[in-house]
Design an enzyme around this catalytic site. Structure first.
Site, mmCIF file in Angstrom:
data_model
loop_
_atom_site.group_PDB
_atom_site.id
_atom_site.type_symbol
_atom_site.label_atom_id
_atom_site.label_comp_id
_atom_site.label_asym_id
_atom_site.label_seq_id
_atom_site.Cartn_x
_atom_site.Cartn_y
_atom_site.Cartn_z
ATOM 1 N N TYR A 239 0.831 -1.205 0.000
ATOM 2 C CA TYR A 239 0.000 0.000 0.000
ATOM 3 C C TYR A 239 0.867 1.257 0.000
ATOM 4 O O TYR A 239 0.642 2.187 -0.786
ATOM 5 C CB TYR A 239 -0.898 -0.029 1.231
ATOM 6 N N LYS B 2 1.034 4.223 -2.883
ATOM 7 C CA LYS B 2 0.691 5.616 -2.607
ATOM 8 C C LYS B 2 1.900 6.539 -2.799
ATOM 9 O O LYS B 2 1.743 7.690 -3.228
ATOM 10 C CB LYS B 2 0.126 5.746 -1.187
#
Length: 256
Positions: free
Chosen positions: A161, A165
């Site tokens: 993740y 990002k």
């Protein structure tokens, strides 16, 4: 001088918001409708999308919901094309859809890694490729990418993740570098814990939530409408000289 309502407004604007069946996407759609925008919303949850569409319609705005699987290459492209067909052009693109698998790096599966990158990073790229040419032609547009503080400060268990990002943050800057000359502003919002339904489920237990809040100088988590209001500002004429920024929305956490 004009009053603020002529600057923080989306009157006559057309927006595409991904991941709008619930959470931040649904809140952003509601706030955008209040500000005067017509919308196309996407997601995988048909019932959730319909609920958001009804909220927007009750505010008197046009809204088309599109079931789209952003894990695929075709999903983002088809969503962008259908949005252009319905709206004529997309003035504002909000890349909000995202997935996360909380697992340590050595335990992460390749399937989870690829799904995370595909939804969180590749889909915003493909959607932009689809709708930005018309923004360039009209010499006006707004791109708002919903990132995360985890893309700036990586927490344990969020390797895939955080990587996605962080990539989205730099993609935002690349968008700004290439498209600002056409009066297109690209920015990202990087929140910490926000109390969506999912956020409350994960962080609502005081045994887990209280130690995290103790690390935040504001001593609380964020509310969805606070993120939506920032996205509204970035989508409005009031932010026309803000471009290529990753705005941390974290109650002061990253300043410590």
């Amino acid at each position: 001088m004009p009053d603020y309502s002529t600057r923080i407004t989306l009157a006559n604007q057309r927006a595409l918001i991904t991941g709008a069946s619930r959470g931040l996407g649904a809140e952003i759609a509601s706030v955008f409708a209040d500000a005067g925008a017509d919308l196309v919303i996407t997601g995988r949850d048909a019932a959730g999308l319909e609920a958001t569409r009804q909220v927007v319609a009750k505010k008197g705005r046009r809204c088309l919901s599109i079931e789209a699987d952003l894990r695929t290459v075709e999903g983002p492209r088809l969503a962008g094309e259908r949005a252009l067909e319905f709206l004529g052009t997309v003035d504002i693109l909000v890349n909000n859809a995202g997935v996360v698998f909380v697992e340590n790096l050595l335990e992460s599966s390749l399937a989870h890694w690829e799904e995370t990158q595909n939804v969180n990073l590749r889909a915003p790229f493909l959607l932009a490729q689809t709708v930005v040419p018309k923004m360039i032609a009209q010499r006006r547009g707004k791109l708002i990418n919903i990132s995360s503080l985890a893309g700036v400060l990586a927490p344990e268990g969020h390797g895939a993740y955080s990587a996605s990002k962080a990539g989205l943050n730099l993609l935002t800057q690349a968008m700004a570098a290439e498209w600002a000359r056409y009066n297109i502003q690209a920015n990202a919002v990087a929140p910490t814990v926000i109390l969506t339904a999912m956020g409350r489920q994960v962080w609502g237990d005081p045994l887990k939530g209280d130690p995290m809040k103790a690390r935040i100088p504001s001593r609380r988590f964020g509310e969805p409408v606070e993120v939506a209001d920032l996205v509204l500002f970035l989508a409005s004429p009031a932010s026309d000289f803000i471009c290529g920024q990753v705005i941390r929305m974290d109650g002061g956490l990253s300043s410590c």
